[in-house]
Design a protein around this motif. Structure first.
Motif, PDB file in Angstrom:
ATOM      1  N   SER A 287       0.636  -1.025  -0.138  1.00 19.12           N
ATOM      2  CA  SER A 287       0.165   0.062  -0.038  1.00 19.12           C
ATOM      3  C   SER A 287       1.043   1.498  -0.085  1.00 19.12           C
ATOM      4  CB  SER A 287      -0.872   0.109   0.601  1.00 19.12           C
ATOM      5  OG  SER A 287      -1.777  -1.125   1.415  1.00 19.12           O
ATOM      6  N   LEU A 288       0.870   2.409  -1.089  1.00 17.14           N
ATOM      7  CA  LEU A 288       1.470   3.611  -1.107  1.00 17.14           C
ATOM      8  C   LEU A 288       0.265   4.370  -0.758  1.00 17.14           C
ATOM      9  CD1 LEU A 288       2.647   2.348  -4.969  1.00 17.14           C
ATOM     10  CD2 LEU A 288       3.625   2.830  -2.663  1.00 17.14           C
ATOM     11  N   HIS A 289       1.520   5.479  -0.131  1.00 19.91           N
ATOM     12  CA  HIS A 289       0.348   6.841   0.904  1.00 19.91           C
ATOM     13  C   HIS A 289       1.379   8.008   0.937  1.00 19.91           C
ATOM     14  CE1 HIS A 289      -3.550   4.844   1.939  1.00 19.91           C
ATOM     15  NE2 HIS A 289      -2.377   3.375   2.239  1.00 19.91           N
ATOM     16  N   GLY A 290       0.770   9.014   0.060  1.00 12.48           N
ATOM     17  CA  GLY A 290       1.730   9.824   0.513  1.00 12.48           C
ATOM     18  C   GLY A 290       1.514  10.955  -0.572  1.00 12.48           C
ATOM     19  N   THR A 291       2.424  12.355  -1.035  1.00  6.27           N
ATOM     20  CA  THR A 291       1.850  12.351  -2.254  1.00  6.27           C
ATOM     21  C   THR A 291       3.130  12.587  -3.140  1.00  6.27           C
ATOM     22  OG1 THR A 291       1.000  14.183  -0.678  1.00  6.27           O
ATOM     23  CG2 THR A 291       1.006  15.665  -2.408  1.00  6.27           C
ATOM     24  N   VAL A 292       2.836  13.369  -4.479  1.00  6.23           N
ATOM     25  CA  VAL A 292       3.511  13.287  -5.914  1.00  6.23           C
ATOM     26  C   VAL A 292       3.502  14.502  -6.421  1.00  6.23           C
ATOM     27  CG1 VAL A 292       4.301  10.549  -5.598  1.00  6.23           C
ATOM     28  CG2 VAL A 292       2.327  12.001  -7.189  1.00  6.23           C
ATOM     29  N   ARG A 293       3.688  14.866  -7.074  1.00 11.85           N
ATOM     30  CA  ARG A 293       4.054  16.481  -7.908  1.00 11.85           C
ATOM     31  C   ARG A 293       3.035  15.995  -9.000  1.00 11.85           C
ATOM     32  NH1 ARG A 293       9.738  17.016  -6.633  1.00 11.85           N
ATOM     33  NH2 ARG A 293      10.257  15.103  -7.865  1.00 11.85           N
ATOM     34  N   ARG A 294       3.349  15.034  -9.425  1.00 11.39           N
ATOM     35  CA  ARG A 294       2.755  14.822 -11.395  1.00 11.39           C
ATOM     36  C   ARG A 294       2.717  13.372 -10.970  1.00 11.39           C
ATOM     37  NH1 ARG A 294       7.906  16.488 -12.520  1.00 11.39           N
ATOM     38  NH2 ARG A 294       7.578  14.230 -13.673  1.00 11.39           N
ATOM     39  N   GLU A 295       1.502  13.167 -12.335  1.00 11.01           N
ATOM     40  CA  GLU A 295       0.459  11.707 -12.212  1.00 11.01           C
ATOM     41  C   GLU A 295       2.024  10.829 -12.603  1.00 11.01           C
ATOM     42  OE1 GLU A 295      -2.448   8.605 -13.004  1.00 11.01           O
ATOM     43  OE2 GLU A 295      -1.933  10.631 -11.833  1.00 11.01           O
ATOM     44  N   ASP A 296       2.997  11.104 -13.962  1.00 10.97           N
ATOM     45  CA  ASP A 296       3.818  10.324 -14.227  1.00 10.97           C
ATOM     46  C   ASP A 296       4.411   9.609 -12.695  1.00 10.97           C
ATOM     47  OD1 ASP A 296       4.669  12.884 -14.170  1.00 10.97           O
ATOM     48  OD2 ASP A 296       6.412  11.730 -14.984  1.00 10.97           O
ATOM     49  N   GLU A 297       4.615  10.906 -12.042  1.00 14.42           N
ATOM     50  CA  GLU A 297       5.587  10.217 -10.731  1.00 14.42           C
ATOM     51  C   GLU A 297       4.618   9.436  -9.967  1.00 14.42           C
ATOM     52  OE1 GLU A 297       8.150  14.043  -9.887  1.00 14.42           O
ATOM     53  OE2 GLU A 297       6.158  13.419  -8.715  1.00 14.42           O
ATOM     54  N   ARG A 298       3.304   9.175  -9.636  1.00 16.32           N
ATOM     55  CA  ARG A 298       2.839   8.646  -9.273  1.00 16.32           C
ATOM     56  C   ARG A 298       2.631   7.345 -10.111  1.00 16.32           C
ATOM     57  NH1 ARG A 298      -2.585   6.470  -9.264  1.00 16.32           N
ATOM     58  NH2 ARG A 298      -3.168   7.613 -10.565  1.00 16.32           N
ATOM     59  N   LEU A 299       2.200   7.131 -11.314  1.00 17.35           N
ATOM     60  CA  LEU A 299       2.677   5.747 -12.459  1.00 17.35           C
ATOM     61  C   LEU A 299       3.592   4.709 -11.747  1.00 17.35           C
ATOM     62  CD1 LEU A 299       0.553   6.975 -14.581  1.00 17.35           C
ATOM     63  CD2 LEU A 299      -0.224   5.118 -13.214  1.00 17.35           C
ATOM     64  N   ARG A 300       4.989   5.905 -11.665  1.00 22.43           N
ATOM     65  CA  ARG A 300       6.591   5.478 -11.307  1.00 22.43           C
ATOM     66  C   ARG A 300       6.268   4.752 -10.201  1.00 22.43           C
ATOM     67  NH1 ARG A 300      11.293   7.715 -14.485  1.00 22.43           N
ATOM     68  NH2 ARG A 300      12.734   6.427 -14.174  1.00 22.43           N
ATOM     69  N   VAL A 301       6.437   4.847  -9.266  1.00 27.46           N
ATOM     70  CA  VAL A 301       6.068   4.699  -7.861  1.00 27.46           C
ATOM     71  C   VAL A 301       5.224   3.071  -7.474  1.00 27.46           C
ATOM     72  CG1 VAL A 301       5.300   4.733  -5.352  1.00 27.46           C
ATOM     73  CG2 VAL A 301       6.286   6.465  -6.715  1.00 27.46           C
ATOM     74  N   GLU A 302       4.316   2.892  -8.608  1.00 31.55           N
ATOM     75  CA  GLU A 302       3.240   2.149  -8.766  1.00 31.55           C
ATOM     76  C   GLU A 302       4.260   1.063  -9.335  1.00 31.55           C
ATOM     77  OE1 GLU A 302      -1.054   0.548 -10.579  1.00 31.55           O
ATOM     78  OE2 GLU A 302      -0.709   2.125  -9.424  1.00 31.55           O
ATOM     79  N   ARG A 303       4.852   1.107 -10.815  1.00 29.30           N
ATOM     80  CA  ARG A 303       5.624   0.532 -11.465  1.00 29.30           C
ATOM     81  C   ARG A 303       6.536  -0.436 -10.721  1.00 29.30           C
ATOM     82  NH1 ARG A 303       5.998   3.367 -15.480  1.00 29.30           N
ATOM     83  NH2 ARG A 303       8.329   4.114 -15.289  1.00 29.30           N
ATOM     84  N   VAL A 304       7.945   0.646 -10.333  1.00 26.30           N
ATOM     85  CA  VAL A 304       9.127   0.270  -9.422  1.00 26.30           C
ATOM     86  C   VAL A 304       8.103  -0.599  -8.147  1.00 26.30           C
ATOM     87  CG1 VAL A 304      10.084   1.116  -8.384  1.00 26.30           C
ATOM     88  CG2 VAL A 304      10.341   2.143 -10.655  1.00 26.30           C
ATOM     89  N   SER A 305       6.674  -0.502  -7.907  1.00 21.64           N
ATOM     90  CA  SER A 305       6.716  -1.157  -6.868  1.00 21.64           C
ATOM     91  C   SER A 305       6.582  -2.426  -6.834  1.00 21.64           C
ATOM     92  CB  SER A 305       5.673  -1.150  -5.770  1.00 21.64           C
ATOM     93  OG  SER A 305       6.350  -0.051  -5.629  1.00 21.64           O
ATOM     94  N   ARG A 306       5.959  -2.666  -8.793  1.00 22.40           N
ATOM     95  CA  ARG A 306       5.471  -3.846  -8.494  1.00 22.40           C
ATOM     96  C   ARG A 306       6.850  -5.237  -9.054  1.00 22.40           C
ATOM     97  NH1 ARG A 306       0.385  -4.673  -9.155  1.00 22.40           N
ATOM     98  NH2 ARG A 306      -1.269  -2.799  -9.245  1.00 22.40           N
ATOM     99  N   GLY A 307       7.625  -4.035  -9.913  1.00 21.45           N
ATOM    100  CA  GLY A 307       8.396  -4.689 -10.430  1.00 21.45           C
ATOM    101  C   GLY A 307       9.538  -5.412  -9.105  1.00 21.45           C
ATOM    102  N   VAL A 308       9.262  -5.754  -7.906  1.00 19.39           N
ATOM    103  CA  VAL A 308      10.341  -6.083  -6.853  1.00 19.39           C
ATOM    104  C   VAL A 308       9.921  -7.725  -6.501  1.00 19.39           C
ATOM    105  CG1 VAL A 308      10.685  -5.536  -4.275  1.00 19.39           C
ATOM    106  CG2 VAL A 308      10.007  -3.439  -5.708  1.00 19.39           C
ATOM    107  N   PRO A 309      10.136  -8.206  -6.167  1.00 21.14           N
ATOM    108  CA  PRO A 309       9.954  -9.956  -6.119  1.00 21.14           C
ATOM    109  C   PRO A 309       9.650 -10.137  -4.751  1.00 21.14           C
ATOM    110  CG  PRO A 309      12.506  -9.407  -7.108  1.00 21.14           C
ATOM    111  CD  PRO A 309      12.165  -7.925  -7.026  1.00 21.14           C
ATOM    112  N   GLY A 310       8.576 -10.605  -5.059  1.00 23.26           N
ATOM    113  CA  GLY A 310       7.210 -11.240  -3.996  1.00 23.26           C
ATOM    114  C   GLY A 310       6.192 -10.320  -4.319  1.00 23.26           C
ATOM    115  N   VAL A 311       6.068  -9.464  -4.633  1.00 20.15           N
ATOM    116  CA  VAL A 311       5.074  -8.407  -4.332  1.00 20.15           C
ATOM    117  C   VAL A 311       4.010  -9.289  -5.340  1.00 20.15           C
ATOM    118  CG1 VAL A 311       3.764  -5.794  -5.021  1.00 20.15           C
ATOM    119  CG2 VAL A 311       6.267  -6.309  -4.208  1.00 20.15           C
ATOM    120  N   ARG A 312       2.344  -8.774  -4.763  1.00 20.22           N
ATOM    121  CA  ARG A 312       1.820  -9.815  -5.393  1.00 20.22           C
ATOM    122  C   ARG A 312       0.578  -9.253  -5.951  1.00 20.22           C
ATOM    123  NH1 ARG A 312      -1.212 -13.375  -1.194  1.00 20.22           N
ATOM    124  NH2 ARG A 312      -1.949 -11.713  -1.895  1.00 20.22           N
ATOM    125  N   ASP A 313       0.463  -7.296  -5.311  1.00 16.34           N
ATOM    126  CA  ASP A 313      -0.113  -6.293  -5.827  1.00 16.34           C
ATOM    127  C   ASP A 313       0.258  -5.194  -5.113  1.00 16.34           C
ATOM    128  OD1 ASP A 313      -3.036  -5.264  -7.134  1.00 16.34           O
ATOM    129  OD2 ASP A 313      -3.796  -5.930  -5.564  1.00 16.34           O
TER     130      ASP A 313
END
Length: 68
Positions: free
Chosen positions: A30-56
């Motif tokens: 679960s990700l919480h906080g504030t980012v400046r732009r939509e592309d940053e928000r999506l990048r945080v999610e994409r990088v998180s999904r790429g971590v081994p063991g992360v299901r969702d």
């Protein structure tokens, strides 16, 4: 959770963001906080999904009211 934070630290864009709150339960991040732009928000999610063991990833990041 430490692996996700480590992945943020290895990403040049995410490394420059203010601290984000990351929590995990049964390999769901679960990700919480504030980012400046939509592309940053999506990048945080994409990088998180790429971590081994992360299901969702639940992306609750919000966009800052400030432009820039």
């Amino acid at each position: 959770m430490g692996l996700v934070r480590g992945a943020f630290g290895r990403d040049a864009v995410l490394r420059s963001l203010p601290r984000l709150n990351v929590s995990s339960c049964s390999a769901v991040i679960s990700l919480h906080g504030t980012v400046r732009r939509e592309d940053e928000r999506l990048r945080v999610e994409r990088v998180s999904r790429g971590v081994p063991g992360v299901r969702d990833v639940k992306n609750h990041l919000r966009l800052s009211d400030r432009a820039g």
